[in-house]
Motif scaffolding. Structure first.
Motif, PDB file in Angstrom:
ATOM      1  N   GLY A  78      10.402 -26.031 -57.991  1.00 48.87           N
ATOM      2  CA  GLY A  78       9.728 -27.290 -58.257  1.00 48.87           C
ATOM      3  C   GLY A  78      10.670 -28.477 -58.212  1.00 48.87           C
ATOM      4  N   HIS A  79      11.934 -28.251 -58.514  1.00 48.60           N
ATOM      5  CA  HIS A  79      12.946 -29.294 -58.435  1.00 48.60           C
ATOM      6  C   HIS A  79      13.577 -29.384 -57.046  1.00 48.60           C
ATOM      7  N   GLY A  80      13.017 -28.651 -56.095  1.00 44.50           N
ATOM      8  CA  GLY A  80      13.520 -28.731 -54.733  1.00 44.50           C
ATOM      9  C   GLY A  80      14.811 -27.970 -54.508  1.00 44.50           C
ATOM     10  N   ARG A  81      15.007 -26.898 -55.271  1.00 45.56           N
ATOM     11  CA  ARG A  81      16.206 -26.081 -55.120  1.00 45.56           C
ATOM     12  C   ARG A  81      15.857 -24.756 -54.444  1.00 45.56           C
ATOM     13  N   PRO A  82      16.603 -24.377 -53.419  1.00 47.68           N
ATOM     14  CA  PRO A  82      16.392 -23.051 -52.828  1.00 47.68           C
ATOM     15  C   PRO A  82      16.868 -21.975 -53.794  1.00 47.68           C
ATOM     16  N   VAL A  83      16.462 -20.747 -53.542  1.00 45.40           N
ATOM     17  CA  VAL A  83      16.763 -19.647 -54.459  1.00 45.40           C
ATOM     18  C   VAL A  83      17.410 -18.495 -53.700  1.00 45.40           C
ATOM     19  N   VAL A  84      18.514 -18.008 -54.221  1.00 47.71           N
ATOM     20  CA  VAL A  84      19.127 -16.760 -53.758  1.00 47.71           C
ATOM     21  C   VAL A  84      18.829 -15.729 -54.834  1.00 47.71           C
ATOM     22  N   ALA A  85      18.098 -14.669 -54.481  1.00 50.40           N
ATOM     23  CA  ALA A  85      17.598 -13.761 -55.520  1.00 50.40           C
ATOM     24  C   ALA A  85      17.529 -12.329 -55.034  1.00 50.40           C
ATOM     25  N   THR A  86      17.413 -11.442 -56.001  1.00 48.23           N
ATOM     26  CA  THR A  86      17.186 -10.036 -55.685  1.00 48.23           C
ATOM     27  C   THR A  86      15.705  -9.805 -55.431  1.00 48.23           C
ATOM     28  N   ARG A  87      15.443  -8.815 -54.604  1.00 50.39           N
ATOM     29  CA  ARG A  87      14.075  -8.523 -54.188  1.00 50.39           C
ATOM     30  C   ARG A  87      13.428  -7.575 -55.207  1.00 50.39           C
ATOM     31  N   VAL A  88      13.064  -8.126 -56.374  1.00 48.06           N
ATOM     32  CA  VAL A  88      12.497  -7.308 -57.453  1.00 48.06           C
ATOM     33  C   VAL A  88      11.226  -7.970 -57.978  1.00 48.06           C
ATOM     34  N   GLY A  89      10.337  -7.153 -58.579  1.00 51.17           N
ATOM     35  CA  GLY A  89       9.127  -7.673 -59.188  1.00 51.17           C
ATOM     36  C   GLY A  89       8.341  -8.576 -58.256  1.00 51.17           C
ATOM     37  N   GLY A  90       7.892  -9.705 -58.794  1.00 51.01           N
ATOM     38  CA  GLY A  90       7.117 -10.656 -58.007  1.00 51.01           C
ATOM     39  C   GLY A  90       7.960 -11.681 -57.281  1.00 51.01           C
ATOM     40  N   LEU A 111      19.568 -21.976 -57.012  1.00 51.71           N
ATOM     41  CA  LEU A 111      19.461 -21.038 -58.126  1.00 51.71           C
ATOM     42  C   LEU A 111      19.870 -19.649 -57.654  1.00 51.71           C
ATOM     43  N   LEU A 112      20.641 -18.958 -58.475  1.00 51.25           N
ATOM     44  CA  LEU A 112      21.022 -17.569 -58.217  1.00 51.25           C
ATOM     45  C   LEU A 112      20.356 -16.697 -59.266  1.00 51.25           C
ATOM     46  N   LEU A 113      19.560 -15.731 -58.823  1.00 50.04           N
ATOM     47  CA  LEU A 113      18.901 -14.796 -59.720  1.00 50.04           C
ATOM     48  C   LEU A 113      19.299 -13.387 -59.294  1.00 50.04           C
ATOM     49  N   SER A 114      20.005 -12.675 -60.178  1.00 46.90           N
ATOM     50  CA  SER A 114      20.555 -11.363 -59.830  1.00 46.90           C
ATOM     51  C   SER A 114      19.868 -10.229 -60.581  1.00 46.90           C
ATOM     52  N   SER A 115      18.664 -10.452 -61.044  1.00 48.58           N
ATOM     53  CA  SER A 115      17.970  -9.489 -61.904  1.00 48.58           C
ATOM     54  C   SER A 115      17.739  -8.137 -61.229  1.00 48.58           C
ATOM     55  N   ARG A 116      17.696  -7.110 -62.078  1.00 48.08           N
ATOM     56  CA  ARG A 116      17.319  -5.764 -61.630  1.00 48.08           C
ATOM     57  C   ARG A 116      15.850  -5.481 -61.921  1.00 48.08           C
ATOM     58  N   SER A 117      15.238  -6.294 -62.777  1.00 49.62           N
ATOM     59  CA  SER A 117      13.826  -6.123 -63.131  1.00 49.62           C
ATOM     60  C   SER A 117      13.235  -7.484 -63.466  1.00 49.62           C
ATOM     61  N   GLU A 118      12.038  -7.768 -62.956  1.00 49.50           N
ATOM     62  CA  GLU A 118      11.373  -9.053 -63.204  1.00 49.50           C
ATOM     63  C   GLU A 118       9.868  -8.889 -63.116  1.00 49.50           C
ATOM     64  N   GLY A 119       9.152  -9.876 -63.668  1.00 50.43           N
ATOM     65  CA  GLY A 119       7.733 -10.046 -63.384  1.00 50.43           C
ATOM     66  C   GLY A 119       7.649 -11.092 -62.283  1.00 50.43           C
ATOM     67  N   THR A 120       7.203 -12.287 -62.632  1.00 46.81           N
ATOM     68  CA  THR A 120       7.335 -13.441 -61.727  1.00 46.81           C
ATOM     69  C   THR A 120       8.085 -14.515 -62.515  1.00 46.81           C
ATOM     70  N   PRO A 121       9.396 -14.537 -62.405  1.00 45.88           N
ATOM     71  CA  PRO A 121      10.221 -15.372 -63.292  1.00 45.88           C
ATOM     72  C   PRO A 121       9.920 -16.859 -63.192  1.00 45.88           C
ATOM     73  N   LEU A 122       9.712 -17.474 -64.356  1.00 49.25           N
ATOM     74  CA  LEU A 122       9.453 -18.905 -64.405  1.00 49.25           C
ATOM     75  C   LEU A 122      10.635 -19.713 -63.884  1.00 49.25           C
ATOM     76  N   VAL A 123      11.860 -19.233 -64.132  1.00 49.01           N
ATOM     77  CA  VAL A 123      13.025 -20.014 -63.722  1.00 49.01           C
ATOM     78  C   VAL A 123      13.054 -20.219 -62.209  1.00 49.01           C
ATOM     79  N   VAL A 124      12.564 -19.249 -61.458  1.00 42.52           N
ATOM     80  CA  VAL A 124      12.501 -19.397 -59.996  1.00 42.52           C
ATOM     81  C   VAL A 124      11.549 -20.537 -59.635  1.00 42.52           C
ATOM     82  N   LEU A 125      10.383 -20.561 -60.270  1.00 41.61           N
ATOM     83  CA  LEU A 125       9.415 -21.619 -59.987  1.00 41.61           C
ATOM     84  C   LEU A 125       9.935 -22.981 -60.443  1.00 41.61           C
ATOM     85  N   GLU A 126      10.642 -23.009 -61.571  1.00 43.60           N
ATOM     86  CA  GLU A 126      11.208 -24.267 -62.053  1.00 43.60           C
ATOM     87  C   GLU A 126      12.227 -24.811 -61.060  1.00 43.60           C
ATOM     88  N   ALA A 127      13.083 -23.937 -60.564  1.00 43.76           N
ATOM     89  CA  ALA A 127      14.075 -24.373 -59.578  1.00 43.76           C
ATOM     90  C   ALA A 127      13.399 -24.865 -58.303  1.00 43.76           C
TER      91      ALA A 127
END
Length: 233
Positions: free
Chosen positions: A140-152, A122-138
């Protein structure tokens, strides 16, 4: 006050809410009984699942894919799920960077598990977040995450263990992370397995229910203590 990210908790405290009345409670998911089958081998099928709006910054995601493709000899592609006001700009950027054959615009996604089965990370490029559900969904499916260091997000993604983090707006850093995952398939798979374990242990609904119950128990005890003091006086 139940805050969805440490930043929201800090904002509440900054405007005068007593710190002992603020609890950071991240989002939670029900992990699937089994993770989606993971693809082995080099290359990377990245996935973005987000509204095409400024806060989610999909243009940075597209640019990150272009950077990744320039850094590796293996194939890096993107499935972009979602819609929004930046759709025309995203399409123009895909064309400008000659990514048309390598980016699939999927539109709104209803079947999230099916989407996760077709990506490697999963790629998450957000500039603002809380604790995004999509990250947890990915995860949970055993997918690593490449993301910006924002919010939770840093509380969800353990940098270097369950995924890789980069500063918001830094498409070069995100691209380097994608290229690394494309060139290190076994490490990517290990990150995916670690992601699923992290969700099960720390972000399941059962775990969240326990945290909510604890928060309300503390609040109730405080209220009872205040009532007892008032009665005594």
């Amino acid at each position: 006050h139940l805050a969805a990210s440490p930043q929201i908790a800090a904002s509440l405290i900054a405007v005068g809410v007593p710190a002992h009345r603020v609890d950071y409670l991240p989002n939670a998911v029900v992990p699937p009984p089994r993770p989606a089958p993971a693809r082995r081998g080099p290359g990377l099928r990245a996935g973005v699942l987000a509204r095409l709006c400024p806060d989610k910054d999909p243009l940075t995601a597209v640019r990150a894919v272009a950077v990744a493709r320039s850094l590796t000899d293996t194939e890096v592609t993107l499935r972009l799920g979602g819609d929004g006001e930046l759709r025309a700009e995203v399409m123009a950027e895909i064309e400008r960077l000659s990514l048309v054959p390598h980016v699939e615009l999927c539109g709104p996604i209803i079947d999230v598990p099916a989407f996760m089965r077709k990506i490697d990370a999963l790629l998450l490029s957000s500039r603002s977040e809380g604790t995004p559900l999509v990250v947890l969904e990915a995860m949970g499916h055993g997918r690593p995450v490449v993301a910006t260091r924002v919010g939770g997000v840093p509380q969800q993604v353990d940098d270097g263990v369950t995924g890789m983090l980069a500063p918001a707006g830094d498409h070069a850093a995100l691209g380097r992370a994608l290229a690394w995952m494309a060139d290190h398939p076994e490490d990517r798979l290990a990150m995916g397995r670690a992601s699923r374990r992290r969700v099960i242990r720390g972000f399941s609904l059962d775990h969240l229910a326990g945290q909510v119950e604890e928060a309300y128990s503390r609040a109730s005890l405080e209220r009872l203590g205040s009532l007892a003091e008032s009665a005594a006086s």
